[in-house]
Design an enzyme around this catalytic site. Structure first.
Site, short mmCIF file in Angstrom:
data_model
loop_
_atom_site.label_atom_id
_atom_site.label_comp_id
_atom_site.label_asym_id
_atom_site.label_seq_id
_atom_site.Cartn_x
_atom_site.Cartn_y
_atom_site.Cartn_z
N ASP A 188 -8.49 -6.74 15.69
CA ASP A 188 -7.27 -6.21 16.19
C ASP A 188 -6.79 -4.88 15.61
O ASP A 188 -5.87 -4.27 15.88
CB ASP A 188 -6.08 -7.10 15.64
CG ASP A 188 -5.96 -7.12 13.81
OD1 ASP A 188 -6.98 -6.45 13.33
OD2 ASP A 188 -5.28 -7.82 13.40
N ASP A 193 -1.51 -3.86 -6.46
CA ASP A 193 -0.74 -2.90 -6.39
C ASP A 193 0.47 -3.59 -6.71
O ASP A 193 0.95 -4.42 -5.98
CB ASP A 193 -0.82 -2.01 -5.29
CG ASP A 193 -0.49 -0.62 -5.30
OD1 ASP A 193 0.43 -0.33 -5.96
OD2 ASP A 193 -1.16 0.20 -4.62
N ASP A 236 3.04 1.36 -8.88
CA ASP A 236 3.40 2.27 -8.00
C ASP A 236 4.68 3.10 -8.53
O ASP A 236 5.61 2.49 -9.23
CB ASP A 236 3.95 1.58 -6.68
CG ASP A 236 4.15 2.69 -5.79
OD1 ASP A 236 3.10 3.34 -5.17
OD2 ASP A 236 5.28 3.03 -5.19
N GLU A 256 1.21 4.69 -12.00
CA GLU A 256 1.35 6.02 -11.22
C GLU A 256 2.49 6.88 -12.03
O GLU A 256 3.51 6.23 -11.92
CB GLU A 256 1.48 5.83 -9.88
CG GLU A 256 1.34 6.93 -9.08
CD GLU A 256 2.07 6.90 -7.64
OE1 GLU A 256 1.52 7.82 -6.68
OE2 GLU A 256 2.85 6.15 -7.40
N HIS A 284 -5.12 7.19 -1.43
CA HIS A 284 -4.75 7.35 0.08
C HIS A 284 -3.51 8.05 -0.06
O HIS A 284 -2.69 8.10 1.24
CB HIS A 284 -4.14 5.76 -0.02
CG HIS A 284 -3.03 5.40 -0.99
ND1 HIS A 284 -3.32 5.29 -2.17
CD2 HIS A 284 -1.72 5.18 -0.66
CE1 HIS A 284 -2.18 4.99 -2.79
NE2 HIS A 284 -1.06 5.05 -1.55
N ASP A 285 -2.99 8.89 -0.90
CA ASP A 285 -1.88 9.79 -0.76
C ASP A 285 -2.27 11.39 -0.88
O ASP A 285 -1.57 12.30 -0.56
CB ASP A 285 -0.94 9.81 -2.00
CG ASP A 285 -0.35 8.28 -1.85
OD1 ASP A 285 0.21 7.69 -0.73
OD2 ASP A 285 0.25 7.86 -3.12
C1 NOJ Z 1 3.23 6.04 -4.21
C2 NOJ Z 1 2.42 5.33 -3.23
O1 NOJ Z 1 0.91 5.69 -3.76
C3 NOJ Z 1 2.48 6.11 -1.87
O2 NOJ Z 1 1.40 5.69 -1.22
C4 NOJ Z 1 4.14 5.65 -1.40
O3 NOJ Z 1 4.24 6.08 -0.20
C5 NOJ Z 1 4.87 5.67 -2.40
N1 NOJ Z 1 4.35 5.51 -3.96
C6 NOJ Z 1 6.22 4.73 -2.27
O4 NOJ Z 1 5.90 3.54 -2.62
#
Ligand code: NOJ
Length: 571
Positions: free
Chosen positions: A29, A102, A204, A265, A341-342
């Site tokens: 998918d 997470d 997070d 984080e 990923h950010d």
């Molecule tokens: C940090 C995360 O790593 C990110 O991907 C997310 O957009 C923000 N926190 C909000 O949850």
């Protein structure tokens, strides 16, 4: 439990981050899923990682790719079922790999049943699960805070005639941690997953959970740093007054009752906060993701925030990392990361693309993995994947990127200018599908992937990397193996070397029996550095490098080729 007798201590571990949407799709998918992850566990075992951090897999409307959760106890339908989850977890454990989930509990989705109830009336029992405020006398939002994804942090809720707070998108309302029921719910959902056998959590934006209320129960205005605009608001909510108390409570109520690995984080965290939170006796989490080194190549205080770029000066990077290394030695523990990923891909950001791509990827890895702390590898980083540069904004998927484009172009910035920022630092750089082979859709899926592939996939893919003994993959594999072999990598004190050199980055790790010397030339120019005083020279043994051994030149001075990296054992 299927762990080998000696259960891996998290301080010896290397963590691999999986972004499930982009890792491996089993059903065609175009979206990665849990059976896809299970099918690739042998790959992770071959790399040698001991822990996986899995980005969110819970039910979510996907406003922010799963960081907006509508049910903490359900698997997102696109990713599979709870049976798929159980099979994946068992597959990890049988290979000696632990799983960190997470934990996204600063906010929920606006589609979470708590918020659906909470917004219906002021007297609803769930109303106090979230953060509400009346408008100012002119009807405008209560504070001047800007949300992470543009616009105000406040959105109007008609049924109750109030604003609600969201530090991210309007579909991510912040939970009210002052309410003990919220904290109990969070503890319960943590126990739910720990009782299923997961091994810990990546938390997070966990240092945003305590908000800076004044004595009247109001939130303050942010200082004006950019006239005529909303103001940066993370400084208002990070490291709030009750943060340590909430985290200690979580430790007492939940974490201390299980054998867990945890990383929080923590944007804007200082070394002092890092020390407080990760202190083994008096702290509450094993590690933090601090951000100071991620902010060195953006222009602070600019209206475009992170999108306003400047060149990195490696002296700043060295000083920053050294500060964290020294401050937490013996009192806490560092996490070591360049990518997730950010963030954009680290080789494009801090290394170089083109002919020296692989060498520079190895130089970055060597420098990072030689430090004290737990290294994190983000999927594809072990292949030396670079950024993408899609021409059309329609090809991007990330809410942060799309909102920035809309707002910046509306303010009059040109398409080309805005795209240049997106190409440099947009989050989708790291979210293109994992390239498994050179076949259709890079072996990620048999269908059309949810986001475009990196055009380098035919050359840069897991199959090719595993087959080439000189690949970035095998360099990472060796770094992971060395960490297990040499306790000095875990315990040795860090000493920064050549602090003022703009390109030679190096340090010593001082152990009881050995000294380790780690050097990377972070530049496309060759360099020379004097042999560092105090580092023994009688017996020098090269543990790892990114050149053929015959090409090395060290004597009373180190002569380094472009992006050369060395890890030397010195006695
Ligand atoms: C940090 C995360 O790593 C990110 O991907 C997310 O957009 C923000 N926190 C909000 O949850």
């Amino acid at each position: 439990m299927h762990f080998a007798a000696e259960r891996a201590d998290w301080r010896n571990a290397v963590v691999y981050q999986i972004y499930p949407r982009s890792f491996c799709d089993s059903n065609g998918d175009g979206v990665g899923d849990l059976p896809g992850i299970t099918s690739r566990l042998d790959y992770l075992q071959a790399l040698g990682v001991q822990v996986v951090w899995l980005s969110p897999i819970y039910a979510s409307p996907n406003d922010d790719n799963g960081y907006d959760i509508s049910d903490y106890r359900q698997i997102m339908a696109e990713f599979g079922t709870m049976a798929d989850f159980d099979a994946m977890l068992a597959g990890m454990h049988v290979r000696g790999i632990r799983l960190m989930m997470d934990l996204v509990v600063n906010h929920t989705s606006d589609e979470h049943p708590w918020f659906v109830q909470a917004r219906s009336s002021r007297s609803n029992p769930f109303h106090d699960h979230y953060i509400w405020a009346d408008p100012l006398p002119d009807g405008s939002p209560p504070t001047n805070w800007e949300a992470a994804f543009q616009g105000s942090v406040w959105t109007w809720n008609e049924p109750t005639g109030e604003y609600y707070l969201h530090m991210f998108s309007a579909k991510q309302p912040d939970l009210n941690w002052e309410n003990p029921k919220v904290r109990q719910e969070v503890h319960a959902l943590m126990r739910f997953w720990l009782d299923k056998g997961v091994d810990g959590f990546r938390m997070d934006v966990i240092n945003m959970i305590s908000k800076p209320w004044d004595a009247q129960g109001r939130l303050p205005q942010a200082p004006v740093v950019r006239e005529g605009f909303l103001q940066p608001s993370f400084a208002m909510t990070c490291n709030g007054p009750r943060l340590n108390e909430f985290l200690r409570e979580m430790r007492n109520e939940v974490l201390d009752h299980y054998d867990t690995i945890t990383v929080g984080e923590a944007p804007l965290a200082t070394v002092q906060q890092g020390r407080d939170i990760t202190h083994p006796q008096t702290g509450s989490l094993n590690m933090l993701f601090q951000f100071e080194h991620m902010d060195l190549d953006s222009v602070g205080g600019h209206v475009n925030g992170k999108w306003a770029r400047k060149a990195l000066d490696w002296r700043d990077m060295k000083a920053c990392m050294a500060r964290w290394q020294e401050a937490l030695h013996g009192t806490g523990w560092n996490s070591l990361y360049f990518c997730n990923h950010d963030q954009p891909r680290s080789v494009s950001r801090f290394g170089t693309m083109g002919t020296l791509r692989e060498r520079s990827a190895k130089a970055l890895a060597t420098w990072l993995h030689g430090m004290q702390g737990t290294p994190y590898i983000y999927q594809g980083e072990e292949l030396g994947m670079g950024n993408v540069a899609f021409d059309r904004i329609e090809d991007y998927r990330d809410i942060e990127t799309l909102n920035f484009y809309r707002v910046a172009t509306a303010r009059g910035q040109s398409h080309a200018d805005v795209m240049a920022s997106i190409h440099a630092v947009g989050r989708d750089n790291a979210r293109t599908p994992m390239p498994w082979n050179s076949g259709p859709h890079a072996g990620f899926s048999t269908g059309q992937p949810w986001i475009g592939l990196n055009p380098d996939c035919p050359q840069v893919n897991a199959e090719a990397a595993q087959a080439d003994p000189n690949s970035v993959f095998h360099h990472y594999r060796q770094l992971i193996a060395l960490r297990r072999q040499w306790p000095v990598l875990r315990d040795g004190r860090f000493q920064l070397l050549w602090a003022e050199d703009p390109q030679v980055c190096g340090y010593a790790r001082l152990g009881a029996e050995q000294t380790l010397l780690v050097v990377s030339n972070m530049s496309g120019q060759s360099a020379t550095a004097p042999w560092p005083e105090g580092v023994p020279f009688t017996q020098v043994h090269c543990l790892l490098s990114n050149l053929d051994p015959a090409d090395h030149a060290w004597g009373r001075a180190l002569h380094l080729q472009p992006f050369e990296a060395l890890m030397l054992l010195c006695r």
